[in-house]
Design a protein around this motif. Sequence first.
Motif, mmCIF file in Angstrom:
data_model
loop_
_atom_site.group_PDB
_atom_site.id
_atom_site.type_symbol
_atom_site.label_atom_id
_atom_site.label_comp_id
_atom_site.label_asym_id
_atom_site.label_seq_id
_atom_site.Cartn_x
_atom_site.Cartn_y
_atom_site.Cartn_z
ATOM 1 N N SER A 287 28.325 8.071 -84.806
ATOM 2 C CA SER A 287 28.630 7.196 -83.674
ATOM 3 C C SER A 287 29.802 6.275 -83.993
ATOM 4 N N MET A 288 29.811 5.713 -85.216
ATOM 5 C CA MET A 288 30.891 4.810 -85.602
ATOM 6 C C MET A 288 32.235 5.543 -85.663
ATOM 7 N N VAL A 289 32.221 6.763 -86.161
ATOM 8 C CA VAL A 289 33.465 7.526 -86.286
ATOM 9 C C VAL A 289 34.028 7.855 -84.900
ATOM 10 N N GLU A 290 33.159 8.284 -83.979
ATOM 11 C CA GLU A 290 33.634 8.603 -82.622
ATOM 12 C C GLU A 290 34.242 7.369 -81.964
ATOM 13 N N TRP A 291 33.573 6.212 -82.124
ATOM 14 C CA TRP A 291 34.078 4.971 -81.522
ATOM 15 C C TRP A 291 35.399 4.556 -82.144
ATOM 16 N N ALA A 292 35.475 4.565 -83.467
ATOM 17 C CA ALA A 292 36.708 4.132 -84.143
ATOM 18 C C ALA A 292 37.882 5.042 -83.794
ATOM 19 N N THR A 293 37.619 6.333 -83.655
ATOM 20 C CA THR A 293 38.685 7.267 -83.297
ATOM 21 C C THR A 293 39.239 6.944 -81.909
ATOM 22 N N MET A 294 38.368 6.549 -80.994
ATOM 23 C CA MET A 294 38.848 6.193 -79.653
ATOM 24 C C MET A 294 39.566 4.849 -79.653
ATOM 25 N N VAL A 295 39.218 3.956 -80.580
ATOM 26 C CA VAL A 295 39.944 2.683 -80.694
ATOM 27 C C VAL A 295 41.389 2.935 -81.125
ATOM 28 N N GLN A 314 30.680 1.650 -93.002
ATOM 29 C CA GLN A 314 29.556 2.538 -92.707
ATOM 30 C C GLN A 314 29.657 3.837 -93.499
ATOM 31 N N VAL A 315 30.861 4.380 -93.592
ATOM 32 C CA VAL A 315 31.065 5.608 -94.371
ATOM 33 C C VAL A 315 30.728 5.377 -95.844
ATOM 34 N N SER A 316 31.130 4.219 -96.369
ATOM 35 C CA SER A 316 30.832 3.904 -97.772
ATOM 36 C C SER A 316 29.329 3.912 -98.019
ATOM 37 N N ARG A 317 28.586 3.242 -97.146
ATOM 38 C CA ARG A 317 27.136 3.137 -97.327
ATOM 39 C C ARG A 317 26.440 4.477 -97.081
ATOM 40 N N LEU A 351 36.797 9.594 -101.231
ATOM 41 C CA LEU A 351 37.222 9.042 -99.947
ATOM 42 C C LEU A 351 36.838 7.568 -99.825
ATOM 43 N N ASP A 352 35.685 7.208 -100.391
ATOM 44 C CA ASP A 352 35.235 5.818 -100.341
ATOM 45 C C ASP A 352 36.226 4.901 -101.052
ATOM 46 N N HIS A 353 36.767 5.351 -102.175
ATOM 47 C CA HIS A 353 37.643 4.508 -102.983
ATOM 48 C C HIS A 353 39.122 4.688 -102.652
ATOM 49 N N LEU A 354 39.437 5.640 -101.804
ATOM 50 C CA LEU A 354 40.837 5.968 -101.570
ATOM 51 C C LEU A 354 41.592 4.870 -100.829
ATOM 52 N N PHE A 355 40.996 4.331 -99.764
ATOM 53 C CA PHE A 355 41.683 3.340 -98.943
ATOM 54 C C PHE A 355 40.904 2.024 -98.836
ATOM 55 N N GLY A 356 40.002 1.787 -99.778
ATOM 56 C CA GLY A 356 39.222 0.551 -99.765
ATOM 57 C C GLY A 356 37.742 0.854 -99.717
ATOM 58 N N ASP A 357 36.999 0.438 -100.743
ATOM 59 C CA ASP A 357 35.565 0.754 -100.778
ATOM 60 C C ASP A 357 34.777 -0.216 -99.887
ATOM 61 N N GLY A 358 33.450 -0.112 -99.932
ATOM 62 C CA GLY A 358 32.620 -0.920 -99.046
ATOM 63 C C GLY A 358 32.804 -2.412 -99.267
#
Length: 379
Positions: A287-295, A314-317, A351-358
């Motif tokens: 749900s978060m990914v779909e919303w962020a993609t539309m943002v 959310q992806v990190s966790r 991927l978690d650490h690539l552009f900023g972890d949690g």
Amino acid sequence: MDFTYDDEQVALRDAVKGLVGKAYADFETRRNAVAEDPGFDETLWSRMAEMGLLGLPFAEADGGVGAGPVEIGIVCRELGRVVAPEPYLASVVLAGGLVAACGTPEQRWPVLGALSAGDSVLAFAHDEPGRRWGPTATAVSAIDSDGSWTLSGVKEPVLHGAHADVLVVSAALPDGGTGLFLVSGDDAERTGYAAYDGTRAARISFDGTTATPLGAAGQDVTASIATVQDITRVMAANQALGAMQTALSNTTDYLKSRKQFGVTLNTFQALTFRAADMYVSQELTHSMVEWATMVVAQGDAEALADAASRVALQVSRSGRHIGQEAIQLHGGIGMTAEYAVGTYVAHLTMLDHLFGDGGFQLSRLAASVTEHGALDPLA
């Protein structure tokens, strides 16, 4: 918000799934691809170019297709589903996105046209030893000598930097701020290596290396770098979601087939509950990914920064939860290099650490909370 794909998006998803799913249907194929330079299948990269996937984000005038973030997210998700090592995120979304955002029309056409055709690979040389995840540069400095620019310093890690034909390099400007420059890959000293999930990276040194300013010479493009980084965070979340979905699917298949005490593991209620918790984490991320993609499509940089941090957190966790449970529920086989689930967990961690972890994303979100600076508990 309507998260339903239209007919063209469904067709794109099915086409990409058919292409990369067939290419990496056997996990051994992926293992062989990352074992040798350049660390991905160049034939598949060419076929992705023929399908127009490499030019999806770019305007038609720049040799691209002019598609939106939903379509780019579809490609990233299908690549994540098979942990494809092709440099789509690093080369097309990140480095190509910077050229599209900051380059002049005379620069965009040759650079993005070659990338879209599969004739060139780009890399963004930005991260520096001892610093990470910010939009500015300090370790590499740019010097202007009567209009001739040179760069000096070290960048590391640079995703797919050893194989890239063109480097998009960030550097500290003489008058302050961070600028972007184009450098031929052959003009820099490069040392390539593989990360623990097989993704290729490099240490790149510049020593008075000739560079071409991307866009107007001497212009501070820190804000543009930050925006493209946030777009890449959202697309990395799409890729991570695909990896989570496969990790969960492989785990439930294993529970349904592996027997202990004469019955399959899915007959044990405690294990089924743990798999159900993994599904909850996956759907929260979905749900978060779909919303962020539309943002991303709204074009509001401030809203994008907020959405990118929220989805990355959310992806990190969820990635950590699903990855750890996938290995635990597989038992000892989940830790072996021959079994796919370990690679999926390694890719999620990368991927978690690539552009900023949690922790980094939580700090960004906390810093943005200003309207609740004072709280009266008795009010």
